[in-house]
Every structure is written in structure tokens, then in C-alpha cells.
Design an enzyme around this catalytic site. Structure first.
Site, mmCIF file in Angstrom:
data_model
loop_
_atom_site.group_PDB
_atom_site.id
_atom_site.type_symbol
_atom_site.label_atom_id
_atom_site.label_comp_id
_atom_site.label_asym_id
_atom_site.label_seq_id
_atom_site.Cartn_x
_atom_site.Cartn_y
_atom_site.Cartn_z
ATOM 1 N N MET A 317 0.820 -1.207 0.000
ATOM 2 C CA MET A 317 0.000 0.000 0.000
ATOM 3 C C MET A 317 0.860 1.267 0.000
ATOM 4 O O MET A 317 0.701 2.147 -0.845
ATOM 5 C CB MET A 317 -0.940 0.000 1.201
ATOM 6 N N ASP A 336 11.205 3.597 5.004
ATOM 7 C CA ASP A 336 10.972 2.344 5.722
ATOM 8 C C ASP A 336 12.224 2.058 6.536
ATOM 9 O O ASP A 336 13.203 2.817 6.481
ATOM 10 C CB ASP A 336 10.638 1.197 4.765
ATOM 11 N N GLU A 391 -1.354 -2.515 10.542
ATOM 12 C CA GLU A 391 -2.502 -2.124 11.357
ATOM 13 C C GLU A 391 -2.278 -2.476 12.834
ATOM 14 O O GLU A 391 -2.673 -3.552 13.305
ATOM 15 C CB GLU A 391 -3.771 -2.811 10.846
ATOM 16 N N LYS A 396 1.426 2.742 15.330
ATOM 17 C CA LYS A 396 1.091 3.988 14.649
ATOM 18 C C LYS A 396 1.239 5.181 15.598
ATOM 19 O O LYS A 396 1.737 6.247 15.199
ATOM 20 C CB LYS A 396 -0.334 3.907 14.089
ATOM 21 N N SER A 418 -7.038 1.284 7.731
ATOM 22 C CA SER A 418 -8.272 0.793 7.104
ATOM 23 C C SER A 418 -9.374 0.517 8.118
ATOM 24 O O SER A 418 -10.506 0.250 7.735
ATOM 25 C CB SER A 418 -7.985 -0.490 6.316
ATOM 26 N N HIS A 439 -7.660 7.004 3.319
ATOM 27 C CA HIS A 439 -7.702 5.552 3.150
ATOM 28 C C HIS A 439 -7.797 5.187 1.679
ATOM 29 O O HIS A 439 -8.843 5.331 1.041
ATOM 30 C CB HIS A 439 -8.887 4.964 3.921
ATOM 31 N N ASN A 442 -6.683 -1.036 -2.486
ATOM 32 C CA ASN A 442 -5.760 -1.856 -3.260
ATOM 33 C C ASN A 442 -6.495 -2.508 -4.438
ATOM 34 O O ASN A 442 -7.582 -3.074 -4.242
ATOM 35 C CB ASN A 442 -5.158 -2.935 -2.341
ATOM 36 N N GLU A 451 -11.167 7.380 0.728
ATOM 37 C CA GLU A 451 -11.961 7.770 1.892
ATOM 38 C C GLU A 451 -11.206 8.848 2.676
ATOM 39 O O GLU A 451 -10.063 8.631 3.086
ATOM 40 C CB GLU A 451 -12.236 6.579 2.800
ATOM 41 N N ASN A 489 -15.178 -0.641 4.136
ATOM 42 C CA ASN A 489 -14.891 -1.913 4.807
ATOM 43 C C ASN A 489 -16.013 -2.319 5.755
ATOM 44 O O ASN A 489 -16.286 -3.510 5.940
ATOM 45 C CB ASN A 489 -13.575 -1.825 5.573
#
Length: 684
Positions: A317, A336, A391, A396, A418, A439, A442, A451, A489
């Protein structure tokens, strides 16, 4: 020549050697579209040209936005209601026929989009020249509105470039870049923007075109039409049902019967479109068009203030979001933990750039805009810092605590979560008002929806800038409330879980997927779960189960733990070879449950009703837009809310009550069904 004509949408320019430029600059709008008053003016202009023909005529746009976007869709609904489609089309055909019959040379000078009626005008000209700009696209997208071309496109396109190439454009609605259009014979010259006028004038001085290609003659002959039409029907039926999407099949039959007689085909073309315009499919697809336009209006790139995006997390993503932003012209730094995690994302980005941009110089520029940034130096310079790690709430939050002190005062902090509510994420921030959810879905390069996730401390200016960012990267923003799963979702999960339950009960996966596709979904729920990843689906399901009490089948965790996460592992519900699912054969005697489709679709629609009741989305139109562009909910049905209106709220509520009696309380109708009351069979 044009003395006495009162022109509001057209102007004309004369050259010293007798050429006329007719410049289309529709009043009070940034985009050229054909409306009734525009066509009336053009009719008067062409009549003067017929009486007093110049050496040549060049049609071009007076707007920077493009050539012509096609017909004015805002007039469609009025024409439908007045049953005036046929007469309107015949008047338009008459104008274009007169352009084609002019004794002087005619040229369409195309820069930017040239769609629908714009392409049909260009086809009526002797020559077409186009710029090599990346924004230049030429096509006939009418099938996207549930109709087919009606101003001579089905007649002239096959006669110009041959039936095979022409019908491919008509049946798919796709647009061609100028270089591809030239290779197919649709465009005569391709040039830079600065040379467009000179190139068009050079063509106009050549004299009228007279030759017809052997390919066009052969492919439009009676025997060829009978053979090719059968092949076209088969290929089209493999992608779309004639019941749900009748327009491409009508275009094939129109060409099969009348392709050798242009005059008769013109009349039949108008009659065919007039009939299609009365269908539920056309009504709903026009509605989808306006939903898309509403989403596009939610942001202004000029006020977004975003030039540099810093993405943290180079997985599928995060890496693909970074690549897409760079493709759309933004400077992007990608972070990263180590280089080895970023390099695969850069390789995927290179492949995307080569696919989309074609020219080596453009690819090189896009690659230069995307850079590896393991140290995270881009955080301090970026206008938008976007988190796209795994997630986990604590992970986060720790990332936010590290980034926030280093960010610019004006920068936006965004998360691609998500399912995690922003109320939980913001608790560690000094300035929670600049946190927003962005959001993506994929695969990022294909999924149009974005979103925009709100929370009660969000600065409205940040939301407005986020809408502008969405427009910059050509995504459709839908503002949603920060509840678990947000909109897409949240609604999708009961649908997927019901499919999992059916499979657990013994219904073969191909049967489940076939039922969903027959309803109109672009992909069955079992294959969709495999594509998304069963680990991702299970993770989101657990968050939503905790919030809403969803029941997760036991075998999903077992499949994930056994290394069967779906397409990425080569096996999930299906096994995969070369990226394609190998669906097992189903016994011919197998009889699926009578309520198979209702169990999936009504689980979906019932959750949509709950989201609307709870204010997860602003209104029913936004709900439909989110689910069409986010999950592909059957566009010909107009979205879940329009489906409720068309089927009847009372009818669907009763079917939910029947499912509740047979299968349990998960199908209990949402409170909103009762509020609709007797609104059955009423427009949403």
C-alpha cells in the site's frame, strides 16, 4: 461570411489565405460540451459555410482544459423525461452530416480530451490532428452511460479505421492516446502543442480526403459483419450481461445489420440510442456520472498547498501510494526501516511509470520525483506526511510521536489505516486537528476511491486541502466518519463474512462467486477475499467484530496460519497459477440454496442502511458513490441506496425478516428500514 450571427459559444478567425478557424469556447463553463444551444449555433455557422465555402475550416477549442468532452450530460435527464432523445440526435446528425458534406477541407485540431460528441465531430472532418500531450485522449465513452454513440460515431468510426478497431473503441468506451490513434488511422498527424495550429492549417490546404482503406471496406462487408458480430457478442458477453448492460450488444447488432448502408444506419443509430435511453441501466449510469462529478467537486488543487508527500511504510500500500503520487507530478520521499524494504517498491514504481507514461523522458522524470528516504529526512520538508505501516494502534501512535515534532507547521499528518478510529490514534498528538485519514484501496493504481476520514477535532481547512490533494492525484474523495471500518470496509465485511459462512456450510466457492457476479458485482466475494489477502480480511474483520459483533468463521484463521492467505501465497480459497484463480468444477446436479444471493446482497445493503442511520457518510448519494467506486457495487443498479429504491424498501425489509427467521439475528433489519415505510418503489 458570418455577419449578423449572434454567437455566444463559438468565435471565428480568418487567415490571409482563406482558412476559417471555428473556435469552440462554451460560455460560463470551463469545459466544452455540446448542449442544444451550442448545436444550434454550430448549425447556423455550418449553413453559412455551405453557402459561402472558404478554402478550409479548422475546428479547435478555445479552452485550456481540452477539445470537447462530449454532450452536456446535464441535459440528458430532461431529454429522457421529454422523450426527445431521437429528435435531438437526428438534429445533431444533420449538423455533422453537413460538416462532412462541405466542399472545403475540414480539420479537427485536438488538444486534451476529445470524447463522445467531440470525437463524432472530429470523425465528420476530413482530417484530424492531435497533440502529443499526456492529457490528449480520443474516444467514444457512451457505453459508460448505458447508451452508444448517437451522432454518427457508430457509422463513421468503422468506415474510417475498420470495424475491428472501431467496435473495440465503441464497445469498451476506452480512449486512445494520440500516438495510438495515429497508428490506427484515427489521427493523421501528431505534434506538439505549439505546432497544433500550423499543422492543422497545413492539412486544411491539402484538399479533401477521398480514399477509403481496404481494411475498412473489407471489414464492413456483409459477410465480414456477420462473422465478426458473432465474435464480438461472445467477447462482450464474457465481460458483461446483455440484460444488465444492453448498449454494447445493441451497437453490435446495429453495425451487423446496417454497417454497409450509412444513411440507413444513421436513422437506426438514433432509434437505438433513444430506446436505450429509456432503460434503468442508462438512468442509473447517468446518475453514477453525476455522483462522480460531485466527488470531483470536493477539492481544489490550487488551495491544497501540497507539493511534497512523505510516505512512511514501503509495503504494497505505502509503496504504491508513493508511486501514484509521483506519477501525478508530486515530489515523494519514501521511508521504511531499511533499504531492502524500499527497493521492491521502487521497482514496482518503475513498472507503473513505464506502463502509464511510455516516453523514456517522462518515465525518467517520474522516477526522479520518487526517492528513497530511510532516514526520514523528508518528514521535515513535506506538506503531507502519510503513514502506511501495518494495522497496529501502538505502532502507529509511536510513529506519530516521532514525526509530529519534526513536521512543518502547515503540514498535514495523514494515516492510511483501514479500520482503526482516528479518535484512538490522535490521543498522543499535540495538534490532533491536523490528523486526517486518507484511506486508499488496493490496487492503488486502479481503485478510484479515497476515503477522507474525519474526526470531531479535525480542522475543516485540513479536510478541504485533503480534497484538493485527492483531485491532484485523480482520486475520488468521499468524506466519512471515523468509526471502525469507516464506510467501505464496514459495509463490505458482512457481505464477505456471509460468503465465508456459505462456503463453510458447503456451498462451492465458484457457485458463491457466480451468484455475486450475476447480481452485477465485478468480482465474487471469495475471489475478492483472496485478492485482498485473507490475513488482511481477517484483521479488519476482528476490529469490526469487536465493534459490531460480526461473527467470523473459524476456518479463516486456520487458512492464514497455514500459509494460505490468498493470491499472494498462491493459495487461499482457490489455488492460483500465473496470478489467475483455478476454480474447481462444480457438479452439474448441484442445486445452490434458494436464498444464496439474498444472504450476501442483503447483508451488504442492511449494513449500508446502518451506516446511513449512524451518519457514517453525509447522505445517500455519498453512500452510493462510496460503494460503487470503492467496491464496484453493480453500477447499472446505481448503488445500494438506489437498489433499495428500485426494489422497494418494504420488499427488501420483508426479505430481511425472512432471512432473520431462517438464519438468525445478523439479518435483523436496521432501524432505517422502518423510517422509509411506504417509500417502496420510490426514487432515492
Amino acid at each position: 461570411m458570418f455577419e449578423g450571427l449572434k454567437l455566444r459559444h463559438w468565435r471565428y478567425e480568418k487567415t490571409a489565405d482563406g482558412l476559417i478557424h471555428l473556435v469552440f469556447d462554451k460560455a460560463d463553463t470551463p469545459v466544452n460540451t455540446f448542449s442544444r444551444d451550442v448545436m444550434a449555433e454550430l448549425d447556423r455557422l455550418v449553413e453559412r459555410l455551405r453557402i459561402e465555402p472558404p478554402r478550409g475550416v479548422i475546428f479547435r477549442s478555445g479552452k485550456d482544459s481540452g477539445f470537447i468532452a462530449g454532450a452536456d450530460i446535464s441535459e440528458f435527464q430532461t431529454l429522457f423525461a421529454q422523450d426527445a432523445v431521437y429528435d435531438t440526435l437526428r438534429r445533431g446528425q444533420k449538423v455533422f452530416d453537413q460538416i462532412e458534406a462541405l466542399p472545403c477541407t475540414t480539420v479537427a485540431a485536438i488538444d486534451g480530451f476529445c470524447m463522445g460528441g467531440g470525437t463524432e465531430l472530429a470523425l465528420a472532418c476530413d482530417y484530424r490532428v492531435a497533440t502529443d500531450a499526456s492529457s490528449t485522449r480520443i474516444g467514444l465513452p457512451e457505453v459508460m452511460l448505458g447508451i452508444h454513440p448517437g451522432w454518427g460515431g457508430t457509422v463513421r468510426m468503422p468506415q474510417l479505421i475498420g470495424a475491428v478497431d472501431a467496435m473495440d473503441l465503441i464497445l469498451t468506451g476506452r480512449g486512445l492516446r494520440a500516438s495510438v490513434a495515429r497508428a490506427k488511422g484515427l489521427v493523421d498527424d501528431v505534434c506538439g502543442r505549439d505546432a497544433l495550429v500550423a499543422t492543422a492549417e497545413k492539412r486544411a490546404r491539402r484538399g479533401k480526403r477521398s480514399e477509403t482503406s481496404w481494411k475498412a471496406k473489407l471489414s464492413n462487408s456483409w459477410p465480414a459483419r456477420q462473422v465478426l458480430a458473432k465474435v464480438m457478442r461472445g467477447k462482450t458477453a464474457a465481460k458483461a450481461s446483455p440484460k444488465h448492460y444492453p448498449a454494447p450488444f445493441a451497437a453490435i447488432e446495429l453495425w451487423r445489420r446496417h454497417g454497409g448502408d450509412p444513411a440507413r444506419m444513421m436513422v437506426a443509430e438514433a432509434r437505438s440510442v433513444a430506446k436505450l435511453a429509456k432503460s434503468d441501466t442508462a438512468r442509473n449510469l447517468v446518475r453514477v456520472f453525476f455522483l462522480r462529478e460531485r466527488l470531483r467537486s470536493l477539492g481544489d488543487p490550487k488551495t491544497a498547498g501540497i507539493e511534497h508527500v512523505h510516505v512512511i511504510g514501503a509495503g504494497i500500500m505505502g509503496g504504491d501510494i508513493a508511486a501514484w503520487c509521483a506519477l501525478r507530478g508530486l515530489k515523494v520521499t519514501l521511508q521504511d526501516r531499511e533499504e531492502k524494504y524500499v527497493k521492491p517498491a521502487l521497482e514496482r514504481a518503475k513498472a507503473l511509470f513505464e506502463k502509464k507514461l511510455k516516453k523514456p523522458a517522462d518515465v525518467a522524470e517520474a522516477r526522479a520525483r520518487l526517492t528513497m528516504d530511510v532516514a526520514g529526512d523528508g518528514v521535515a520538508e513535506a506538506d503531507l506526511v502519510l503513514e502506511a505501516i501495518f494495522e497496529n494502534l501502538e505502532a502507529k501512535q509511536a510513529l506519530f510521536q516521532d514525526c509530529e515534532p519534526r513536521m512543518k507547521e502547515s503540514a498535514i499528518l495523514a494515516t492510511n489505516t483501514s479500520s482503526i478510529p482516528l479518535q484512538d490514534l490522535r490521543s498522543v498528538l499535540e495538534r490532533p486537528e491536523r490528523l486526517i485519514g486518507l484511506h486508499f484501496f488496493n490496487p492503488v493504481a486502479k481503485m478510484l476511491l479515497l476515503e477522507i476520514v474525519r474526526h470531531d477535532q479535525l480542522d475543516p481547512a485540513i479536510e478541504e486541502r485533503a480534497g484538493g490533494f485527492a483531485k491532484m492525484i485523480e482520486r475520488l474523495p468521499v468524506p466519512v466518519a471515523s468509526t471502525p471500518g469507516f464506510l467501505v470496509n464496514r459495509i463490505l465485511m458482512p457481505y464477505l463474512l456471509e460468503a465465508f459462512k456459505l462456503h463453510q456450510e458447503g456451498v462451492p466457492a465458484p457457485v458463491i462467486d457466480k451468484a455475486a457476479k450475476k447480481f452485477g458485482m465485478p468480482m465474487g466475494p471469495i475471489e475478492l477475499a483472496d485478492q485482498v489477502g485473507l490475513d488482511v480480511a481477517a484483521s479488519v474483520a476482528k476490529v469490526l467484530a469487536e465493534a459490531f459483533g460480526f461473527d467470523i468463521p473459524d476456518d479463516i484463521d486456520g487458512m492464514v496460519e497455514g500459509g494460505k492467505r490468498g493470491k499472494k501465497d498462491g493459495e487461499g480459497f482457490y489455488k492460483y497459477e500465473d496470478g489467475k484463480p483455478q476454480k474447481p468444477a462444480v457438479d452439474d446436479d448441484y442445486v445452490p440454496p434458494a436464498d444464496l444471493t439474498d444472504r450476501m446482497v442483503l447483508a451488504y445493503v442492511n449494513e449500508a442502511m446502518k451506516c446511513l442511520d449512524e451518519g457514517v457518510v453525509d447522505d445517500a448519494d455519498m453512500l452510493d458513490a462510496g460503494m460503487i467506486f470503492g467496491t464496484g457495487f453493480a453500477p447499472f443498479r446505481g448503488g445500494p441506496w438506489q437498489y433499495i429504491a428500485d426494489e422497494g424498501a418494504d420488499v427488501l425489509r420483508q426479505r430481511l425478516e425472512d432471512l432473520t427467521a431462517r438464519h438468525g439475528e445478523r439479518f435483523e433489519p436496521a432501524a432505517g428500514w422502518k423510517k422509509l415505510g411506504a417509500s417502496s418503489k420510490q426514487a432515492a
